[in-house]
Design a protein around this motif. Structure first.
Motif, PDB file in Angstrom:
ATOM      1  N   VAL A  49       0.841  -1.197   0.000  1.00 10.44           N
ATOM      2  CA  VAL A  49       0.000   0.000   0.000  1.00 10.44           C
ATOM      3  C   VAL A  49       0.878   1.250   0.000  1.00 10.44           C
ATOM      4  O   VAL A  49       1.840   1.337   0.761  1.00 10.44           O
ATOM      5  CB  VAL A  49      -0.934   0.000   1.226  1.00 10.44           C
ATOM      6  CG1 VAL A  49      -1.759   1.283   1.277  1.00 10.44           C
ATOM      7  CG2 VAL A  49      -1.845  -1.230   1.200  1.00 10.44           C
ATOM      8  N   ALA A  50       0.508   2.235  -0.828  1.00  9.40           N
ATOM      9  CA  ALA A  50       1.339   3.426  -1.029  1.00  9.40           C
ATOM     10  C   ALA A  50       2.742   2.971  -1.444  1.00  9.40           C
ATOM     11  O   ALA A  50       3.748   3.316  -0.849  1.00  9.40           O
ATOM     12  CB  ALA A  50       1.369   4.307   0.215  1.00  9.40           C
ATOM     13  N   ALA A  51       2.764   2.165  -2.502  1.00  8.78           N
ATOM     14  CA  ALA A  51       3.960   1.417  -2.891  1.00  8.78           C
ATOM     15  C   ALA A  51       5.060   2.288  -3.472  1.00  8.78           C
ATOM     16  O   ALA A  51       6.207   1.841  -3.568  1.00  8.78           O
ATOM     17  CB  ALA A  51       3.570   0.336  -3.914  1.00  8.78           C
ATOM     18  N   GLY A  52       4.742   3.516  -3.880  1.00  6.92           N
ATOM     19  CA  GLY A  52       5.753   4.348  -4.513  1.00  6.92           C
ATOM     20  C   GLY A  52       6.283   3.679  -5.775  1.00  6.92           C
ATOM     21  O   GLY A  52       5.524   3.111  -6.565  1.00  6.92           O
ATOM     22  N   THR A  53       7.590   3.712  -5.947  1.00 11.73           N
ATOM     23  CA  THR A  53       8.181   3.082  -7.135  1.00 11.73           C
ATOM     24  C   THR A  53       8.431   1.594  -6.928  1.00 11.73           C
ATOM     25  O   THR A  53       9.016   0.941  -7.792  1.00 11.73           O
ATOM     26  CB  THR A  53       9.485   3.784  -7.522  1.00 11.73           C
ATOM     27  OG1 THR A  53      10.361   3.814  -6.394  1.00 11.73           O
ATOM     28  CG2 THR A  53       9.220   5.211  -7.979  1.00 11.73           C
ATOM     29  N   GLY A  54       7.991   1.059  -5.770  1.00  8.57           N
ATOM     30  CA  GLY A  54       7.865  -0.378  -5.647  1.00  8.57           C
ATOM     31  C   GLY A  54       9.027  -1.156  -5.072  1.00  8.57           C
ATOM     32  O   GLY A  54       9.140  -2.350  -5.323  1.00  8.57           O
ATOM     33  N   ALA A 111      -0.037 -11.111   3.743  1.00  7.59           N
ATOM     34  CA  ALA A 111       0.797 -10.065   4.338  1.00  7.59           C
ATOM     35  C   ALA A 111       0.510  -8.746   3.649  1.00  7.59           C
ATOM     36  O   ALA A 111       0.229  -8.700   2.445  1.00  7.59           O
ATOM     37  CB  ALA A 111       2.281 -10.406   4.213  1.00  7.59           C
ATOM     38  N   GLY A 112       0.576  -7.665   4.425  1.00  8.29           N
ATOM     39  CA  GLY A 112       0.367  -6.329   3.888  1.00  8.29           C
ATOM     40  C   GLY A 112       1.458  -5.388   4.378  1.00  8.29           C
ATOM     41  O   GLY A 112       1.910  -5.502   5.526  1.00  8.29           O
ATOM     42  N   PHE A 113       1.881  -4.491   3.508  1.00 10.90           N
ATOM     43  CA  PHE A 113       2.974  -3.576   3.837  1.00 10.90           C
ATOM     44  C   PHE A 113       2.602  -2.150   3.427  1.00 10.90           C
ATOM     45  O   PHE A 113       1.846  -1.946   2.473  1.00 10.90           O
ATOM     46  CB  PHE A 113       4.245  -3.967   3.075  1.00 10.90           C
ATOM     47  CG  PHE A 113       4.738  -5.352   3.368  1.00 10.90           C
ATOM     48  CD1 PHE A 113       5.649  -5.575   4.389  1.00 10.90           C
ATOM     49  CD2 PHE A 113       4.281  -6.442   2.633  1.00 10.90           C
ATOM     50  CE1 PHE A 113       6.105  -6.859   4.664  1.00 10.90           C
ATOM     51  CE2 PHE A 113       4.729  -7.727   2.902  1.00 10.90           C
ATOM     52  CZ  PHE A 113       5.647  -7.932   3.920  1.00 10.90           C
ATOM     53  N   SER A 114       3.169  -1.192   4.134  1.00 14.87           N
ATOM     54  CA  SER A 114       3.173   0.189   3.675  1.00 14.87           C
ATOM     55  C   SER A 114       4.469   0.824   4.144  1.00 14.87           C
ATOM     56  O   SER A 114       4.641   1.103   5.330  1.00 14.87           O
ATOM     57  CB  SER A 114       1.969   0.981   4.194  1.00 14.87           C
ATOM     58  OG  SER A 114       1.991   2.289   3.623  1.00 14.87           O
ATOM     59  N   MET A 115       5.388   1.009   3.200  1.00 18.83           N
ATOM     60  CA  MET A 115       6.715   1.527   3.523  1.00 18.83           C
ATOM     61  C   MET A 115       6.739   3.044   3.315  1.00 18.83           C
ATOM     62  O   MET A 115       6.737   3.527   2.189  1.00 18.83           O
ATOM     63  CB  MET A 115       7.774   0.845   2.647  1.00 18.83           C
ATOM     64  CG  MET A 115       7.783  -0.676   2.755  1.00 18.83           C
ATOM     65  SD  MET A 115       7.996  -1.286   4.450  1.00 18.83           S
ATOM     66  CE  MET A 115       9.665  -0.730   4.800  1.00 18.83           C
ATOM     67  N   PHE A 116       6.708   3.777   4.422  1.00 20.78           N
ATOM     68  CA  PHE A 116       6.802   5.238   4.396  1.00 20.78           C
ATOM     69  C   PHE A 116       5.701   5.865   3.544  1.00 20.78           C
ATOM     70  O   PHE A 116       5.915   6.867   2.871  1.00 20.78           O
ATOM     71  CB  PHE A 116       8.190   5.672   3.900  1.00 20.78           C
ATOM     72  CG  PHE A 116       9.318   5.028   4.666  1.00 20.78           C
ATOM     73  CD1 PHE A 116       9.603   5.417   5.961  1.00 20.78           C
ATOM     74  CD2 PHE A 116      10.064   4.005   4.110  1.00 20.78           C
ATOM     75  CE1 PHE A 116      10.622   4.806   6.686  1.00 20.78           C
ATOM     76  CE2 PHE A 116      11.091   3.390   4.818  1.00 20.78           C
ATOM     77  CZ  PHE A 116      11.364   3.794   6.118  1.00 20.78           C
ATOM     78  N   GLY A 117       4.523   5.258   3.574  1.00 16.41           N
ATOM     79  CA  GLY A 117       3.398   5.787   2.817  1.00 16.41           C
ATOM     80  C   GLY A 117       2.218   6.110   3.700  1.00 16.41           C
ATOM     81  O   GLY A 117       1.738   7.242   3.741  1.00 16.41           O
TER      82      GLY A 117
END
Length: 272
Positions: A49-54, A111-117
């Motif tokens: 989520v809010a993956a940016g450039t991935g 699993a779910g992630f949001s890195m700095f988003g």
């Protein structure tokens, strides 16, 4: 809507190219750590989520069945899609969308992630609640947020350069109501329904061959500076670039490692 301009897509659209180049240097250590916390398997279904450039999507994809990546910036998603193509990764599906209203069924992802988003969301509670909703029972979420600037020499130097260019840029103040505060971080994850929540501190360090390389790698891709450039026009911007470069040349010693610190929030959706 939040008063934070970084809660809007425009600044991220403006710097997507530079961000795609700079992201690996600073994001990979935190993404690697986040993936370790999630215990992924070849059958895992993952949402970014809010993956940016991935960065996280690209690291996870070789080890899982499928990654769904979502971000509100079209240019960011374009670069993620292009990077996946170059890497030969066919199991990433990237789309533009809102992390506060995810276009996915409930109980879907392992699993779910949001890195700095998620840290920038106007309504973080909705972000956490949506991440919780789309996880299957027993699934794990990992969310990252920067620690206060005062704890990160790298960020302090960057903000010093910003202030050299524009004295109206204030000294970054700790925001104890944000995810910079581990107690708030833990409380918001628990409020969304996550159990066994822990907030882990993780640091990484970067070194640059020169102040010029630091400018190219870090500052050029900064979303706040993208907004500054848009607002002041090219002539003033060119003057400010020289001020920032001079500041970095004066304050950065080549190959000097500078650390930056983030918090990783890990939570689990109850299995029953």
């Amino acid at each position: 809507m939040s008063g934070n301009p970084l809660a809007l897509a425009e600044p991220w659209d403006l710097v997507a190219d530079g961000y795609a180049e700079f992201a690996p240097a600073i994001m990979q250590p935190f993404s690697d750590r986040a993936l370790e916390f999630a215990s992924l398997a070849p059958s895992s279904q993952v949402v970014d989520v809010a993956a940016g450039t991935g960065m996280l999507s690209l690291l996870a994809a070789p080890h899982v069945a499928r990654v769904q990546a979502i971000d509100f910036s079209g240019p960011m998603i374009e670069r993620l899609t292009a990077a996946a193509l170059v890497a030969g990764l066919t199991n990433i599906e990237a789309r533009v969308g809102d992390g506060q209203a995810l276009p996915f069924d409930s109980d879907r992802f392992d699993a779910g992630f949001s890195m700095f988003g998620l840290m920038f969301f106007p309504e973080r509670g909705k972000g956490f609640a949506e991440l919780f909703r789309v996880l299957r029972p027993g699934g794990t979420a990992v969310v990252s947020s920067w620690a206060p600037v005062a704890e990160s020499p790298l960020m302090r130097l960057m903000f010093g350069a910003f202030r050299a260019a524009d004295p109206n840029v204030g000294e970054p103040q700790p925001n104890y109501l944000s995810l910079e505060n581990p107690e708030v971080f833990q409380t918001e994850m628990r409020r969304a329904g996550f159990e066994a929540v822990s907030i882990q501190r993780h640091s990484t360090a970067l070194a640059f061959d020169s102040a010029e390389q630091m400018w190219e790698t870090m500052v050029r891709s900064s979303a706040p500076l993208g907004l500054m450039r848009r607002s002041v026009g090219e002539q003033v911007w060119a003057e400010r670039v020289e001020l920032m470069k001079s500041y970095l040349a004066e304050h950065y010693r080549p190959q000097q490692p500078l650390s930056t610190t983030a918090f990783l929030g890990i939570g689990h959706k109850p299995a029953s």
